[in-house]
Enzyme design. Sequence first.
Site, PDB file in Angstrom:
ATOM      1  N   HIS A  76      83.854  22.275  29.227  1.00 11.76           N
ATOM      2  CA  HIS A  76      83.273  24.187  29.695  1.00 11.76           C
ATOM      3  C   HIS A  76      84.505  24.795  28.921  1.00 11.76           C
ATOM      4  CE1 HIS A  76      83.310  22.327  34.124  1.00 11.76           C
ATOM      5  NE2 HIS A  76      83.411  21.403  33.353  1.00 11.76           N
ATOM      6  N   ASN A 149      81.627  22.260  40.000  1.00 14.05           N
ATOM      7  CA  ASN A 149      81.209  22.375  39.828  1.00 14.05           C
ATOM      8  C   ASN A 149      79.271  22.618  40.389  1.00 14.05           C
ATOM      9  OD1 ASN A 149      82.120  21.727  37.950  1.00 14.05           O
ATOM     10  ND2 ASN A 149      81.653  19.160  37.234  1.00 14.05           N
ATOM     11  N   HIS A 340      93.266  24.488  37.948  1.00 17.75           N
ATOM     12  CA  HIS A 340      94.124  22.856  38.241  1.00 17.75           C
ATOM     13  C   HIS A 340      93.658  22.786  39.434  1.00 17.75           C
ATOM     14  CE1 HIS A 340      96.228  19.615  38.639  1.00 17.75           C
ATOM     15  NE2 HIS A 340      97.914  20.178  37.458  1.00 17.75           N
TER      16      HIS A 340
END
Length: 681
Positions: A76, A149, A340
């Site tokens: 990413h 995603n 995270h």
Amino acid sequence: MSETPKINENSKQEQLEQFRVDDANQKMTTNQGLKVSEDELSLTAGERGPTLMEDFHFREKMTHFDHERIPERVVHARGSGAHGVFELYESMKPYTKAKFLQDPNVKTPVFVRFSTVVGFRGSSDIVRDVRGFATKFYTEEGNYDLVANNMPVFFIQDGIKFPDIVHAIKPEPHNEIPQATGAHDTFWDFVANNQESAHQVMWLMSDRAIPKSYRTMQGFGIHTFRFVNDQGKAHFVKFHWIPKLGVHSLVWDEAQKIAGKNPDFNRQDLFDAIEMGNFPEYEFGVQIIEEKDEFSFDFDILDPTKLWPEEDVPVKIIGKLTLNRNVDNFFAETEQVAFHPGHVVPGIDFTNDPLLQGRLFSYTDTQLIRLGGPNFHEIPINKPVCPFHNNQRDGYHRQTINKGPVAYHNNSLAANTPSPASESEGGFVHYQEKVEGKIVRSRSDSFNDHFSQVKLFWNSMSPTEKNHIISAFSYELGHVKNMAIRQHVVDMYGNVDSALATEVAKNIGVNPPTTEESNVTKSSPVLSQENTFMSHETRKVGVILQNGFQGEEVKEVLQGLNVSKIMYETISDKQGVVTGTNNVELKVDETFTTTGAVLYDAIYIIGGSEVDEAFYKNAEHFVNEAFKHYKPIGASHDGVKWLEESNLIGSPGVVDGSGQKFIKQFIEAIGAHRHWDRNVI
Ligand code: HDE
């Protein structure tokens, strides 16, 4: 007494404002604040002599420059971010005690970063790849990160395999080729030897992997999480982002050309849309399963290679995200933001999904190397808007000045504070799931069906989408040099659908599959992009015209587009101004050399009395390319001759005429996105 934070949609911006600096109209100084008298010449001994060591200004400027780069994200790396706000439609109190999901009047500030996965930081946006859709909610209970995603399933079932899949798909290590693509031997070798990847790879071969815009892309949390309410009752939950403009993609030939013409295509689109006030919006949806139904499905709900069919578990729409502000500084915000999946708030908890468990370790670890130490939470973009207190101290670049001698627990010197908060005071208490079992390295058999849902996806595709998938497999495997790998993949997808695998086999010169196809007949219509929301709004039209165009009528059409929130750019052979009849003048935005048909959603061709042969040919290329990519084409006046000579009149999505009727038909054609029923060879 602990502080009670009051958070509103502006809280993050107010916090960031303290860090923003405008250097314009200021005197130049060193980083120590000393005014600088000269910035172009080093300090030398004599005008033709050597540079002196004492030139602290030169040394500071050069040293800072030498240290400007930080490691890019290992995956990413290429991303684009924006600020926004999250609003809740209805309280989720029955399911979760998360404060930002209780009261529809609460508006939570957010930061979102979209990304590709495979390419380096400077690679093109427009590649066949999964896209990241990571959201940081700055809530009164701390930051909550939904690191999602644009596809609902993943390549692997266990975090321990992540380094393998990433090594396989990244450029090959001996020559660092190819960039930002899976179309090479090591990736497909991984796929063939790790058949749990079948589902995600099918999505990767679909149009979902080439989104037209971040504004027209879905987001999926993938993992099964838990909602926990104030009674301690838990539900399984999956998270969805659904773009209000619908889910739309490019076509592959177009995508490859855009990658050359404008590698920032998605980034630019996001930035421009926000600057123009066309704020991207996404609805937030949840799929909820009761704990008692954990084993009621023909797949394991903890398996990240499976989706929950929406026809079986409906998506409940509970809120909306609006992106309404671009970053002021890409590095400070988009590059330094640290997400995270383990950044949770009370009321949102984990499950035993083994992929999620692996992620819970990796994300902090990666920030330590990328952002250079344990204080990355103090970087403005990462800083919670609520207070934070603990006994952690020191480390590189520590900003906080913690007062007093006490930095330990338990203590008497500070009355045993900072003190842990009880659950009723908002302390996070992990969900007390009962677990038992032997310590093993093995996976439940319930994770072993790798093909049924791939077939479900295939069954759900329209004929056009199926063709695109066959072409994508053929393109990708056509780049694989090792014929055994090609064969292995064809046999693997023979387990899904033999017609698909046989078509691909024919295209890439290997044998049809010998495997037996899945007998799943079910489909899930929501998976097809043909069933998505269609809209003409914020689409961009390339308007091709030359001196001598029909002034008033063109003005009327352009106004009609404007009123319908359709953007346009004028294109001619030279920059400057084009003049039509009645002295109507239009500024030329782009020329045939500075732009391309692939950069527009539709073409409107007008021409003009001064069209010469070179103009004609260039414009013809635009029209034919737009046609080939199934894009709407409108023509009026002299423009109609391009349609006539290329035999396009009457084709789906090709509109000619003038006045209000033309405007209406052209806008309808634009709203349909692409006209797949065209005869394109
Ligand atoms: Fe990530 N992933 N990931 N991932 N991921 C990273 O963290 C990782 C996975 C996702 O815009 C890294 O800060 C492991 C699934 C996004 O900054 C790293 C596993 C999903 C982003 C990492 C996964 C994602 C990342 C690299 C398997 C969708 C970009 C830089 C166990 C639900 C966030 C960083 C941004 C980034 C590890 C699988 C989404 C290395 C080990 C599944 C959107 O920590």
